[in-house]
Design a protein around this motif. Structure first.
Motif, PDB file in Angstrom:
ATOM      1  N   GLY A   1       0.816  -1.206   0.000  1.00 46.40           N
ATOM      2  CA  GLY A   1       0.000   0.000   0.000  1.00 46.40           C
ATOM      3  C   GLY A   1       0.850   1.256   0.000  1.00 46.40           C
ATOM      4  O   GLY A   1       2.045   1.222   0.307  1.00 46.40           O
ATOM      5  N   PRO A   2       0.256   2.403  -0.325  1.00 48.57           N
ATOM      6  CA  PRO A   2       1.018   3.635  -0.527  1.00 48.57           C
ATOM      7  C   PRO A   2       1.724   4.152   0.718  1.00 48.57           C
ATOM      8  O   PRO A   2       2.802   4.738   0.616  1.00 48.57           O
ATOM      9  N   ALA A   3       1.140   3.960   1.905  1.00 50.15           N
ATOM     10  CA  ALA A   3       1.747   4.527   3.114  1.00 50.15           C
ATOM     11  C   ALA A   3       3.064   3.862   3.477  1.00 50.15           C
ATOM     12  O   ALA A   3       3.852   4.428   4.233  1.00 50.15           O
ATOM     13  N   GLN A   4       3.309   2.656   2.935  1.00 48.57           N
ATOM     14  CA  GLN A   4       4.505   1.907   3.298  1.00 48.57           C
ATOM     15  C   GLN A   4       5.511   1.770   2.163  1.00 48.57           C
ATOM     16  O   GLN A   4       6.499   1.047   2.298  1.00 48.57           O
ATOM     17  N   ILE A   5       5.272   2.466   1.045  1.00 49.36           N
ATOM     18  CA  ILE A   5       6.158   2.274  -0.109  1.00 49.36           C
ATOM     19  C   ILE A   5       7.591   2.661   0.216  1.00 49.36           C
ATOM     20  O   ILE A   5       8.539   1.924  -0.081  1.00 49.36           O
ATOM     21  N   ARG A   6       7.793   3.839   0.832  1.00 50.15           N
ATOM     22  CA  ARG A   6       9.166   4.262   1.110  1.00 50.15           C
ATOM     23  C   ARG A   6       9.871   3.256   2.007  1.00 50.15           C
ATOM     24  O   ARG A   6      11.010   2.895   1.773  1.00 50.15           O
ATOM     25  N   ASN A   7       9.174   2.792   3.047  1.00 44.73           N
ATOM     26  CA  ASN A   7       9.778   1.829   3.953  1.00 44.73           C
ATOM     27  C   ASN A   7      10.111   0.525   3.223  1.00 44.73           C
ATOM     28  O   ASN A   7      11.201  -0.036   3.384  1.00 44.73           O
ATOM     29  N   ALA A   8       9.172   0.045   2.386  1.00 42.51           N
ATOM     30  CA  ALA A   8       9.393  -1.215   1.678  1.00 42.51           C
ATOM     31  C   ALA A   8      10.525  -1.098   0.664  1.00 42.51           C
ATOM     32  O   ALA A   8      11.339  -2.017   0.521  1.00 42.51           O
ATOM     33  N   VAL A   9      10.593   0.030  -0.057  1.00 43.13           N
ATOM     34  CA  VAL A   9      11.685   0.232  -1.015  1.00 43.13           C
ATOM     35  C   VAL A   9      13.026   0.252  -0.292  1.00 43.13           C
ATOM     36  O   VAL A   9      14.018  -0.329  -0.744  1.00 43.13           O
ATOM     37  N   SER A  10      13.067   0.912   0.870  1.00 40.16           N
ATOM     38  CA  SER A  10      14.305   0.959   1.646  1.00 40.16           C
ATOM     39  C   SER A  10      14.701  -0.430   2.126  1.00 40.16           C
ATOM     40  O   SER A  10      15.878  -0.804   2.068  1.00 40.16           O
ATOM     41  N   LEU A  11      13.713  -1.209   2.597  1.00 37.86           N
ATOM     42  CA  LEU A  11      14.021  -2.559   3.062  1.00 37.86           C
ATOM     43  C   LEU A  11      14.429  -3.468   1.902  1.00 37.86           C
ATOM     44  O   LEU A  11      15.265  -4.361   2.077  1.00 37.86           O
ATOM     45  N   ASN A  12      13.845  -3.255   0.713  1.00 38.37           N
ATOM     46  CA  ASN A  12      14.298  -4.002  -0.456  1.00 38.37           C
ATOM     47  C   ASN A  12      15.782  -3.757  -0.708  1.00 38.37           C
ATOM     48  O   ASN A  12      16.548  -4.688  -0.983  1.00 38.37           O
ATOM     49  N   SER A  13      16.176  -2.493  -0.617  1.00 39.52           N
ATOM     50  CA  SER A  13      17.578  -2.151  -0.830  1.00 39.52           C
ATOM     51  C   SER A  13      18.455  -2.747   0.258  1.00 39.52           C
ATOM     52  O   SER A  13      19.544  -3.254  -0.010  1.00 39.52           O
ATOM     53  N   ALA A  14      17.982  -2.679   1.507  1.00 40.11           N
ATOM     54  CA  ALA A  14      18.738  -3.271   2.609  1.00 40.11           C
ATOM     55  C   ALA A  14      18.866  -4.779   2.422  1.00 40.11           C
ATOM     56  O   ALA A  14      19.921  -5.366   2.693  1.00 40.11           O
ATOM     57  N   ASN A  15      17.790  -5.400   1.944  1.00 44.02           N
ATOM     58  CA  ASN A  15      17.792  -6.837   1.673  1.00 44.02           C
ATOM     59  C   ASN A  15      18.855  -7.178   0.635  1.00 44.02           C
ATOM     60  O   ASN A  15      19.694  -8.074   0.828  1.00 44.02           O
ATOM     61  N   PHE A  16      18.840  -6.441  -0.474  1.00 48.63           N
ATOM     62  CA  PHE A  16      19.779  -6.689  -1.557  1.00 48.63           C
ATOM     63  C   PHE A  16      21.217  -6.460  -1.112  1.00 48.63           C
ATOM     64  O   PHE A  16      22.121  -7.236  -1.430  1.00 48.63           O
ATOM     65  N   GLN A  17      21.430  -5.385  -0.355  1.00 44.51           N
ATOM     66  CA  GLN A  17      22.787  -5.069   0.076  1.00 44.51           C
ATOM     67  C   GLN A  17      23.251  -5.967   1.219  1.00 44.51           C
ATOM     68  O   GLN A  17      24.448  -6.235   1.356  1.00 44.51           O
ATOM     69  N   SER A  18      22.321  -6.433   2.055  1.00 44.02           N
ATOM     70  CA  SER A  18      22.694  -7.384   3.110  1.00 44.02           C
ATOM     71  C   SER A  18      23.214  -8.679   2.489  1.00 44.02           C
ATOM     72  O   SER A  18      24.163  -9.292   2.992  1.00 44.02           O
ATOM     73  N   ALA A  19      22.576  -9.084   1.394  1.00 42.47           N
ATOM     74  CA  ALA A  19      23.065 -10.272   0.685  1.00 42.47           C
ATOM     75  C   ALA A  19      24.471 -10.035   0.165  1.00 42.47           C
ATOM     76  O   ALA A  19      25.256 -10.978   0.008  1.00 42.47           O
ATOM     77  N   ARG A  20      24.785  -8.784  -0.092  1.00 45.21           N
ATOM     78  CA  ARG A  20      26.124  -8.444  -0.561  1.00 45.21           C
ATOM     79  C   ARG A  20      27.177  -8.667   0.519  1.00 45.21           C
ATOM     80  O   ARG A  20      28.374  -8.779   0.222  1.00 45.21           O
ATOM     81  N   LEU A  21      26.741  -8.708   1.774  1.00 45.81           N
ATOM     82  CA  LEU A  21      27.667  -9.009   2.863  1.00 45.81           C
ATOM     83  C   LEU A  21      28.066 -10.479   2.864  1.00 45.81           C
ATOM     84  O   LEU A  21      29.138 -10.843   3.337  1.00 45.81           O
ATOM     85  N   VAL A  22      27.185 -11.328   2.358  1.00 44.33           N
ATOM     86  CA  VAL A  22      27.419 -12.772   2.370  1.00 44.33           C
ATOM     87  C   VAL A  22      27.895 -13.267   1.010  1.00 44.33           C
ATOM     88  O   VAL A  22      28.861 -14.027   0.901  1.00 44.33           O
ATOM     89  N   GLY A  23      27.204 -12.824  -0.053  1.00 39.39           N
ATOM     90  CA  GLY A  23      27.465 -13.336  -1.385  1.00 39.39           C
ATOM     91  C   GLY A  23      28.901 -13.198  -1.867  1.00 39.39           C
ATOM     92  O   GLY A  23      29.509 -14.193  -2.286  1.00 39.39           O
ATOM     93  N   PRO A  24      29.481 -11.976  -1.843  1.00 41.81           N
ATOM     94  CA  PRO A  24      30.862 -11.846  -2.324  1.00 41.81           C
ATOM     95  C   PRO A  24      31.860 -12.680  -1.534  1.00 41.81           C
ATOM     96  O   PRO A  24      32.770 -13.284  -2.120  1.00 41.81           O
ATOM     97  N   ALA A  25      31.691 -12.724  -0.200  1.00 39.80           N
ATOM     98  CA  ALA A  25      32.607 -13.517   0.608  1.00 39.80           C
ATOM     99  C   ALA A  25      32.493 -14.998   0.257  1.00 39.80           C
ATOM    100  O   ALA A  25      33.499 -15.699   0.091  1.00 39.80           O
ATOM    101  N   ALA A  26      31.241 -15.482   0.120  1.00 39.87           N
ATOM    102  CA  ALA A  26      31.032 -16.874  -0.240  1.00 39.87           C
ATOM    103  C   ALA A  26      31.583 -17.170  -1.634  1.00 39.87           C
ATOM    104  O   ALA A  26      32.199 -18.227  -1.874  1.00 39.87           O
ATOM    105  N   ALA A  27      31.366 -16.222  -2.567  1.00 40.41           N
ATOM    106  CA  ALA A  27      31.880 -16.414  -3.915  1.00 40.41           C
ATOM    107  C   ALA A  27      33.397 -16.452  -3.921  1.00 40.41           C
ATOM    108  O   ALA A  27      34.005 -17.274  -4.627  1.00 40.41           O
ATOM    109  N   GLY A  28      34.026 -15.574  -3.145  1.00 38.41           N
ATOM    110  CA  GLY A  28      35.488 -15.574  -3.077  1.00 38.41           C
ATOM    111  C   GLY A  28      36.034 -16.896  -2.582  1.00 38.41           C
ATOM    112  O   GLY A  28      37.018 -17.425  -3.120  1.00 38.41           O
ATOM    113  N   VAL A  29      35.382 -17.465  -1.566  1.00 36.02           N
ATOM    114  CA  VAL A  29      35.805 -18.768  -1.033  1.00 36.02           C
ATOM    115  C   VAL A  29      35.628 -19.861  -2.077  1.00 36.02           C
ATOM    116  O   VAL A  29      36.514 -20.700  -2.299  1.00 36.02           O
TER     117      VAL A  29
END
Length: 466
Positions: free
Chosen positions: A176-204
């Motif tokens: 819904g419209p009242a939560q779009i900003r929060n959801a978009v921000s959490l989507n970005s946090a979700n994607f970037q949080s995976a970046r904390l795990v993914g590159p390290a795992a890929a490097g290994v």
């Protein structure tokens, strides 16, 4: 691969177009997930969108898929650089992946406006999973060639043309419209949080058994978002009326954006920074191998540090109840300046230390631009608007990627990185000057959830209204 790179506005005081949010409906939910009356707007907490069941399922699936995405990104960049020894080749791979968005991006928005977004995501996410599995099979069998990577990168880009605007606009249907900003921000946090795990795992994995296993894990990871889509309660979605097939819908979308400065100028700035400022696969691989004489582990570490800053930026944006146009421009300027500073860093440790601030500034800019554009758009036009947003953000890569790769190969990693930062900073200053000259604009326009689009009002009218 999930490609979420993954949007509110208020009128100026002198306007009188106080209306309820465009897509508010009888099933709109507040932050607790309970039904809320039309027009209800509650200030979100940092994780308020996760209280909504459908969005929670979506976020869980994306968390798994995004981890696979980052593993594949790191493995793919390193594979191409290993096969060719060329930063230009890495740039070409990235360019081919985003070329379809540049060529066909607006068509993806039209499809998203016409069709069921949930059903479209079933198709696009499944296709991306298959592409990951094909690349895994080629790599693990020892038959992979750079031409194969180029072709699969282009195929992934074709799927992204539809997936990106559909996934971006599906957020508003879930929360819904009242939560779009929060959801978009959490989507970005979700994607970037995976970046904390993914590159390290890929490097290994690259160091231990080879990058093919990273591609395999990424292909299998798409099972998680598909399960999440299956488990959603369609009755709780905030679906908007689908747009009927008709002529001139692409031109209509472009005219709509051109007539709304609150949409046009964030998209212009996003285009410059997305084209020239976000070419990190090129620069970080070049710095790792040419400047620091290191391997895949160092490359993964640099991506990890940038992700730390990006997650911080996304979470700070999720807490922010409102933001301002000048904050978006300021974050863009800081992003460019920090890139220049990193490029000129005399040591590895200073370079690495600047990765987190760069990630924070870049993510802050991206979240504010994304969420403000989504909420300033009419629901019937949102797919086309967001397809234009993503087209200029990632679709400019086929232009900027080879250019930045060529500059990096010709004049070195430092010069390439400086060029990207300088263009980003100059674009931010230019957009700020344009905004300031538009009939004496007030620079502190608020962007609040669930409010009508921003209107730029001359100071003289503001004084008259006061």
């Amino acid at each position: 691969m999930s490609t979420g790179h993954g949007a509110d506005s208020a009128p100026a005081p002198s306007t009188a177009d106080e209306t309820k949010p465009h897509d508010q409906g009888p099933h709109d939910q507040g932050p607790t997930g309970q039904d809320a009356g039309p027009g209800t707007a509650t200030k979100p907490s940092m994780f308020s969108s996760l209280k909504i069941r459908n969005y929670r399922l979506f976020a869980m699936g994306q968390a798994v898929s995004n981890t696979g995405t980052w593993m594949q990104r790191i493995a793919q960049d390193w594979l191409v650089h290993s096969l060719t020894g060329s930063s230009t080749a890495v740039g070409i791979t990235t360019a081919l992946q985003f070329l379809p968005m540049l060529l066909f991006g607006l068509y993806g928005g039209v499809i998203a406006d016409r069709c069921s977004k949930r059903k479209l995501l079933f198709v696009t996410q499944s296709t991306m999973g298959v592409i990951g599995l094909v690349l895994a099979a080629l790599t693990l069998s020892g038959n992979v060639q750079v031409a194969h990577v180029y072709a699969l990168a282009f195929a992934l880009g074709l799927a992204t043309v539809v997936d990106n605007p559909t996934r971006q606009t599906f957020v508003s249907e879930m929360v819904g419209p009242a939560q779009i900003r929060n959801a978009v921000s959490l989507n970005s946090a979700n994607f970037q949080s995976a970046r904390l795990v993914g590159p390290a795992a890929a490097g290994v994995l690259i160091s231990a058994v080879g990058g093919g296993w990273a591609f395999l894990i990424n292909g299998l990871s798409f099972g998680a978002p598909l399960i999440g889509l299956l488990l959603m309660r369609t009755s709780e979605l905030h679906t908007s009326e689908r747009v009927e097939r008709g002529k001139g819908q692409l031109r209509e979308g472009l005219r709509y954006v051109g007539g709304h400065p609150e949409l046009l100028w964030p998209i212009v700035l996003v285009g410059f920074i997305g084209t020239f400022g976000f070419n990190f696969p090129i620069w970080l691989t070049a710095f790792t191998s040419d400047v620091f004489d290191a391997g895949a582990g160092t490359y993964g570490t640099l991506n990890f540090l940038m992700a730390v800053g990006s997650v911080a930026g996304a979470l700070l944006a999720a807490r922010r109840g409102q933001s301002r146009m000048r904050l978006m421009v300021g974050a863009a300027l800081a992003f460019g300046v920090l890139e220049i500073a990193a490029a000129l860093s005399p040591s590895y440790w200073l370079f690495a230390a600047l990765m987190a601030p760069i990630g924070l500034a870049g993510l802050t800019f991206n979240v504010i631009a994304n969420s403000s554009v989504q909420l300033a758009s009419d629901p019937a036009m949102r797919g086309r608007v967001m397809s234009l947003f993503m087209m200029v953000f990632v679709g400019g890569t086929p232009i900027g990627g080879p250019i930045m790769g060529w500059i990096t190969d010709t004049w070195g990693a430092r010069t390439g990185f400086v060029a990207g930062g300088l263009i980003s900073a100059v674009a931010a200053v230019a957009v700020a000057l344009v905004l300031a000259r538009l009939a004496g604009l007030r620079p502190s326009l608020s962007l609040r959830p669930g409010r009508p689009p921003i209107r730029f009002v001359p100071r003289e009218k503001v004084r008259e209204a006061a």
